[in-house]
Design a protein around this motif. Structure first.
Motif, mmCIF file in Angstrom:
data_model
loop_
_atom_site.group_PDB
_atom_site.id
_atom_site.type_symbol
_atom_site.label_atom_id
_atom_site.label_comp_id
_atom_site.label_asym_id
_atom_site.label_seq_id
_atom_site.Cartn_x
_atom_site.Cartn_y
_atom_site.Cartn_z
ATOM 1 N N GLY A 48 22.236 7.194 41.800
ATOM 2 C CA GLY A 48 23.004 8.444 41.748
ATOM 3 C C GLY A 48 22.184 9.591 42.310
ATOM 4 N N ALA A 51 22.300 9.241 45.910
ATOM 5 C CA ALA A 51 23.627 9.663 46.397
ATOM 6 C C ALA A 51 23.675 11.186 46.516
ATOM 7 N N LEU A 52 23.062 11.892 45.563
ATOM 8 C CA LEU A 52 23.016 13.361 45.633
ATOM 9 C C LEU A 52 22.265 13.784 46.895
ATOM 10 N N GLN A 55 24.367 13.335 50.004
ATOM 11 C CA GLN A 55 25.396 14.364 50.218
ATOM 12 C C GLN A 55 24.733 15.676 50.662
ATOM 13 N N LEU A 216 30.410 13.366 43.233
ATOM 14 C CA LEU A 216 29.263 12.515 42.892
ATOM 15 C C LEU A 216 29.435 11.935 41.497
#
Ligand code: HEM
Length: 226
Positions: A48, A51-52, A55, A216
């Protein structure tokens, strides 16, 4: 100058203070987004976190490719200190966390794509408004962003590649840097109307950031239940 003028307190609120005060609620909302709350509580898995960063890469790509086109702009140029640039750091972090082929594997979500597009469009059509997005990201990174960085270092045991995004090695004193940035905001030749538009634009930036966090949050929750 009369004695009265010499001692009269100045009542005009500097623009940097107005911008901070009038976006305080938006900041609080962003800070209390479920994704950020989960992250600060140590409940976001390392995927995660990656993933942040993925982005964020699209947002900083829009900010920094636009910055390269605006460096000579008389008002906007002075804000665009290359020591702020984050793209190379994000690239190093993503290579470490996702792999050298991360560009083939990471895609912007709808909210991120809209935010990046919006930044590019402003840089083309209203560069002074672009500053609002520059402000919310980089002054945020030099402030609360430091808390996010130390959390990542502890939670995911990362040093150097993986958490470079949060390190501004070339900025010795974030406080002095932020003071200088605030002076630029205060001295910019913006009319009260344009200042009000810039505050609105910063609020839009916070909302777009929050939309990215919501996306997210959904993708991390989906990953956890997959
Ligand atoms: C865990 C999340 C966050 C924490 C703990 C946090 C905390 C803080 C703190 C303590 C300051 C004040 C620093 C100072 O007085 O110099 C600050 C400033 C700021 N933060 Fe955050 N923040 C968070 C998230 C965000 C996010 C998501 C954004 C926007 C994308 C953001 C944008 C800003 C901005 C623009 C400032 C500078 C305000 C100014 O002085 O004009 N922050 N943050």
């Amino acid at each position: 100058m009369t004695a009265h003028e010499a001692t009269a307190p100045t009542t005009a609120v500097p623009f940097s203070a107005r911008l901070r005060d009038e976006t305080r609620d938006d900041h609080e909302r962003a800070e209390s987004s479920p994704f950020i709350v989960a992250y600060m509580a140590g409940r976001v898995p390392v995927d995660g976190y990656a993933a942040l960063q993925g982005q964020l890469w699209f947002v900083y790509d829009a900010l920094e490719t636009s910055a390269r086109q605006l460096r000579e702009h008389p008002v906007v140029g002075p804000f665009l200190d290359p020591r702020l640039d984050r793209l190379a750091s994000l690239d190093a972090d993503l290579r470490r966390r996702v792999g050298d082929d991360w560009r083939d594997r990471v895609r912007p979500g709808d909210a991120t794509r809209a935010h990046a597009e919006h930044i590019r469009e402003l840089a083309r059509t209203w560069p002074d408004g672009y500053v609002a997005h520059h402000y919310i990201r980089y002054l945020g990174d030099l402030s609360g962003g430091r808390a996010l960085g130390s959390k990542a270092r502890k939670l995911y045991q990362l040093e150097d590649d993986g958490v470079r995004f949060y390190r501004f090695d070339e900025i010795e004193s974030p406080k002095e840097f932020k003071d200088g940035y605030r002076r630029l905001l205060d001295d910019a030749p913006w009319s009260p109307e344009e200042q009000a538009r810039i505050v609105d634009e910063a609020r839009t930036g916070f909302r777009m950031t929050q939309a990215m966090f919501e996306e997210l949050d959904r993708s991390v929750a989906a990953g956890a239940s997959a």
